[in-house]
Scaffold this active site. Structure first.
Site, short mmCIF file in Angstrom:
data_model
loop_
_atom_site.label_atom_id
_atom_site.label_comp_id
_atom_site.label_asym_id
_atom_site.label_seq_id
_atom_site.Cartn_x
_atom_site.Cartn_y
_atom_site.Cartn_z
N ALA A 283 7.05 1.76 3.22
CA ALA A 283 8.34 0.12 2.91
C ALA A 283 9.65 0.53 2.42
O ALA A 283 10.27 -0.50 2.69
CB ALA A 283 6.58 -0.07 2.21
N GLY B 142 0.62 -1.80 -0.01
CA GLY B 142 -0.19 0.01 0.13
C GLY B 142 1.17 0.62 0.46
O GLY B 142 1.60 1.11 -1.05
N CYS B 143 1.46 2.23 1.38
CA CYS B 143 1.89 3.03 1.21
C CYS B 143 3.52 2.71 1.02
O CYS B 143 4.30 2.39 1.73
CB CYS B 143 1.80 4.06 2.69
SG CYS B 143 2.71 4.66 3.09
N PHE B 144 3.54 2.60 -0.60
CA PHE B 144 4.96 2.39 -1.03
C PHE B 144 6.02 3.57 -0.16
O PHE B 144 7.30 2.25 0.39
CB PHE B 144 4.78 2.19 -2.19
CG PHE B 144 6.81 2.02 -2.74
CD1 PHE B 144 6.49 0.40 -3.04
CD2 PHE B 144 7.28 2.37 -3.49
CE1 PHE B 144 8.31 -0.47 -3.45
CE2 PHE B 144 8.69 2.24 -3.97
CZ PHE B 144 8.49 0.34 -3.65
N TRP B 145 5.86 4.34 -0.14
CA TRP B 145 7.97 4.66 0.18
C TRP B 145 7.74 4.75 2.17
O TRP B 145 9.89 4.45 1.49
CB TRP B 145 6.15 6.70 0.45
CG TRP B 145 7.46 7.08 -1.22
CD1 TRP B 145 6.04 7.99 -1.64
CD2 TRP B 145 8.14 7.78 -1.70
NE1 TRP B 145 6.32 7.72 -3.07
CE2 TRP B 145 8.11 7.96 -2.88
CE3 TRP B 145 9.93 6.63 -1.95
CZ2 TRP B 145 8.04 7.67 -4.42
CZ3 TRP B 145 10.27 6.89 -2.93
CH2 TRP B 145 9.63 7.46 -4.06
#
Length: 73
Positions: free
Chosen positions: A59, A54-57
């Site tokens: 991760a 989802g929230c890639f940055w």
């Protein structure tokens, strides 16, 4: 019934969507933070793994902290 409809399973190649011959967006040659390549060819001995998140940055930042991670995109 619900479990049968949504059980995780690998998609068969004949049911998968076709890939693209080109990128759907502009991709720089190098990572903006660590300068590593974002596209092949990568250095010999490296392997590629693909995650869907989802929230890639947030991760992605965590992956940078692991030894052996060369590039994320």
């Amino acid at each position: 019934m619900f479990d049968r409809l949504f059980s995780p399973a690998m998609v068969c190649p004949d049911q998968a969507l076709p890939g693209r011959e080109t990128y759907a967006f502009t991709l720089p040659d190098r990572h903006a933070v660590n300068g590593q390549p974002l596209r092949p060819p990568f250095a010999p001995g490296l392997q590629t793994i693909v995650f869907g998140m989802g929230c890639f940055w947030g991760a992605e930042r965590r992956f940078w902290q692991h030894q052996g991670v060369v590039s994320t995109a």
